[in-house]
Design an enzyme around this catalytic site. Structure first.
Site, PDB file in Angstrom:
ATOM      1  N   TYR A  37       0.972  -1.492  -0.133  1.00  0.00           N
ATOM      2  CA  TYR A  37       0.056   0.001  -0.139  1.00  0.00           C
ATOM      3  C   TYR A  37       0.891   1.379   0.066  1.00  0.00           C
ATOM      4  O   TYR A  37       0.757   2.198  -0.920  1.00  0.00           O
ATOM      5  CB  TYR A  37      -0.932   0.143   1.127  1.00  0.00           C
ATOM      6  CG  TYR A  37      -1.927   1.251   1.216  1.00  0.00           C
ATOM      7  CD1 TYR A  37      -3.268   1.169   0.731  1.00  0.00           C
ATOM      8  CD2 TYR A  37      -1.670   2.249   2.214  1.00  0.00           C
ATOM      9  CE1 TYR A  37      -4.033   2.147   0.452  1.00  0.00           C
ATOM     10  CE2 TYR A  37      -2.463   3.434   1.999  1.00  0.00           C
ATOM     11  CZ  TYR A  37      -3.771   3.410   1.428  1.00  0.00           C
ATOM     12  OH  TYR A  37      -4.619   4.391   1.461  1.00  0.00           O
TER      13      TYR A  37
HETATM   14  N1  LIG Z   1     -10.040   5.689   4.318  1.00  0.00           N
HETATM   15  C1  LIG Z   1      -8.790   6.191   4.556  1.00  0.00           C
HETATM   16  O1  LIG Z   1      -8.562   6.401   5.851  1.00  0.00           O
HETATM   17  C2  LIG Z   1      -7.736   6.550   3.618  1.00  0.00           C
HETATM   18  C3  LIG Z   1      -6.635   7.042   4.024  1.00  0.00           C
HETATM   19  C4  LIG Z   1      -5.738   7.679   3.093  1.00  0.00           C
HETATM   20  C5  LIG Z   1      -5.965   7.284   1.828  1.00  0.00           C
HETATM   21  N2  LIG Z   1      -7.032   6.640   1.248  1.00  0.00           N
HETATM   22  C6  LIG Z   1      -7.320   6.479  -0.130  1.00  0.00           C
HETATM   23  O2  LIG Z   1      -8.530   7.005  -0.468  1.00  0.00           O
HETATM   24  C7  LIG Z   1      -9.210   6.044  -1.790  1.00  0.00           C
HETATM   25  C8  LIG Z   1     -10.402   5.842  -1.415  1.00  0.00           C
HETATM   26  O3  LIG Z   1     -10.582   5.007  -0.252  1.00  0.00           O
HETATM   27  P1  LIG Z   1     -11.533   4.490   0.631  1.00  0.00           P
HETATM   28  O4  LIG Z   1     -11.270   4.710   1.954  1.00  0.00           O
HETATM   29  O5  LIG Z   1     -12.865   5.180   0.149  1.00  0.00           O
HETATM   30  O6  LIG Z   1     -11.770   3.030   0.351  1.00  0.00           O
HETATM   31  P2  LIG Z   1     -13.090   2.284   0.184  1.00  0.00           P
HETATM   32  O7  LIG Z   1     -14.441   2.694   0.987  1.00  0.00           O
HETATM   33  O8  LIG Z   1     -12.677   0.856   0.433  1.00  0.00           O
HETATM   34  O9  LIG Z   1     -13.468   2.689  -1.310  1.00  0.00           O
HETATM   35  C9  LIG Z   1     -12.716   2.086  -2.407  1.00  0.00           C
HETATM   36  C10 LIG Z   1     -13.496   2.474  -3.739  1.00  0.00           C
HETATM   37  O10 LIG Z   1     -12.572   1.999  -4.667  1.00  0.00           O
HETATM   38  C11 LIG Z   1     -13.088   0.983  -5.706  1.00  0.00           C
HETATM   39  N3  LIG Z   1     -12.436   0.111  -6.246  1.00  0.00           N
HETATM   40  C12 LIG Z   1     -11.553  -0.953  -5.514  1.00  0.00           C
HETATM   41  N4  LIG Z   1     -10.763  -1.486  -6.380  1.00  0.00           N
HETATM   42  C13 LIG Z   1     -11.299  -1.229  -7.844  1.00  0.00           C
HETATM   43  C14 LIG Z   1     -10.652  -1.476  -8.965  1.00  0.00           C
HETATM   44  N5  LIG Z   1      -9.853  -2.566  -9.366  1.00  0.00           N
HETATM   45  N6  LIG Z   1     -11.392  -0.898 -10.054  1.00  0.00           N
HETATM   46  C15 LIG Z   1     -12.341   0.077  -9.913  1.00  0.00           C
HETATM   47  N7  LIG Z   1     -12.624   0.543  -8.690  1.00  0.00           N
HETATM   48  C16 LIG Z   1     -12.025  -0.018  -7.533  1.00  0.00           C
HETATM   49  C17 LIG Z   1     -14.264   0.543  -4.810  1.00  0.00           C
HETATM   50  O11 LIG Z   1     -15.161   0.122  -5.663  1.00  0.00           O
HETATM   51  P3  LIG Z   1     -16.528  -1.068  -5.092  1.00  0.00           P
HETATM   52  O12 LIG Z   1     -17.092  -0.398  -4.228  1.00  0.00           O
HETATM   53  O13 LIG Z   1     -17.503  -1.185  -6.387  1.00  0.00           O
HETATM   54  O14 LIG Z   1     -15.737  -2.373  -4.894  1.00  0.00           O
HETATM   55  C18 LIG Z   1     -14.594   1.420  -4.033  1.00  0.00           C
HETATM   56  O15 LIG Z   1     -15.757   2.259  -4.554  1.00  0.00           O
HETATM   57  C19 LIG Z   1      -8.067   5.095  -1.648  1.00  0.00           C
HETATM   58  O16 LIG Z   1      -7.221   5.297  -2.639  1.00  0.00           O
HETATM   59  C20 LIG Z   1      -7.247   4.872  -0.554  1.00  0.00           C
HETATM   60  O17 LIG Z   1      -6.124   4.410  -0.431  1.00  0.00           O
HETATM   61  C21 LIG Z   1      -8.087   6.217   2.279  1.00  0.00           C
END
Ligand SMILES: NC(=O)c1ccc[n+]([C@@H]2O[C@H](COP(=O)([O-])OP(=O)(O)OC[C@H]3O[C@@H](n4cnc5c(N)ncnc54)[C@H](OP(=O)(O)O)[C@@H]3O)[C@@H](O)[C@H]2O)c1
Length: 114
Positions: A37
Site C-alpha cells: 500500500y
Molecule cells: N479511508 C482512509 O482512511 C484513507 C486514508 C488515506 C487514503 N485513502 C485512499 O482513499 C481512496 C478511497 O478509499 P476509501 O477509504 O474510500 O476506500 P473504500 O471505501 O474501500 O472504497 C474504495 C473504492 O475503490 C473502488 N475500487 C476498488 N478496487 C477497484 C478496481 N480494481 N477498479 C475500480 N474501482 C475499484 C471500490 O469500488 P467497489 O465498491 O465497487 O468495490 C470503492 O468504490 C483510496 O485510494 C485509499 O487508498 C483512504
C-alpha cells in the site's frame, strides 16, 4: 484536454510519504508492514509529478490528496474522520482556481512532505 480548467486528483495517503517513513519520531514508522500500500502511494505521487509536468502547458493541474484516516469500508469504518471530512481536500483540489498549485501532495493541513 478540452476543458479550460482541467483538474486531476490522485487519491494518495500519508503512508506514501518517504519523509514520514524515515522520520523515527513519526507514528508512521510503526506501520511499515503496509509495504504494498505504502509503495503504491509513493509511486502514485511520482505519477502525479510527471503528469503535472506533462500537462502544465494544457492548464491541467494534477495533485495528490491525502484524505486522512477516514471511516470507510477500507478500514472497517475505524477511521477518525467522516467521509465528508475526508472528502474536503480532494474536493478542494478538484476545484482549484487557475493560480492554484500543481504537482504537489496536500492534506487538510496544506502541503505534505514527499
Ligand atoms: N479511508 C482512509 O482512511 C484513507 C486514508 C488515506 C487514503 N485513502 C485512499 O482513499 C481512496 C478511497 O478509499 P476509501 O477509504 O474510500 O476506500 P473504500 O471505501 O474501500 O472504497 C474504495 C473504492 O475503490 C473502488 N475500487 C476498488 N478496487 C477497484 C478496481 N480494481 N477498479 C475500480 N474501482 C475499484 C471500490 O469500488 P467497489 O465498491 O465497487 O468495490 C470503492 O468504490 C483510496 O485510494 C485509499 O487508498 C483512504
Amino acid at each position: 484536454m478540452k476543458s479550460k480548467h482541467g483538474r486531476i486528483v490522485n487519491m494518495s495517503s500519508g503512508l506514501g510519504s518517504l519523509t514520514r517513513h524515515t522520520d523515527t519520531n513519526s507514528a508512521l514508522t510503526l506501520r511499515n508492514m503496509l509495504l504494498a500500500y505504502s509503495a503504491s502511494k509513493a509511486a502514485l505521487n511520482m505519477i502525479t509529478v510527471q503528469f503535472a509536468n506533462e500537462l502544465k502547458s494544457a492548464g491541467i493541474k494534477v495533485n495528490s490528496a491525502c484524505p486522512g484516516y477516514t471511516a470507510t469500508d477500507m478500514n472497517q469504518h475505524r477511521g477518525m474522520k467522516t467521509v465528508e471530512q475526508g472528502a474536503a481536500t480532494p474536493v478542494r483540489l478538484a476545484l482549484l482556481p487557475d493560480d492554484g498549485p500543481t504537482g504537489g501532495v496536500f492534506s487538510d493541513d496544506g502541503p505534505e512532505p514527499w
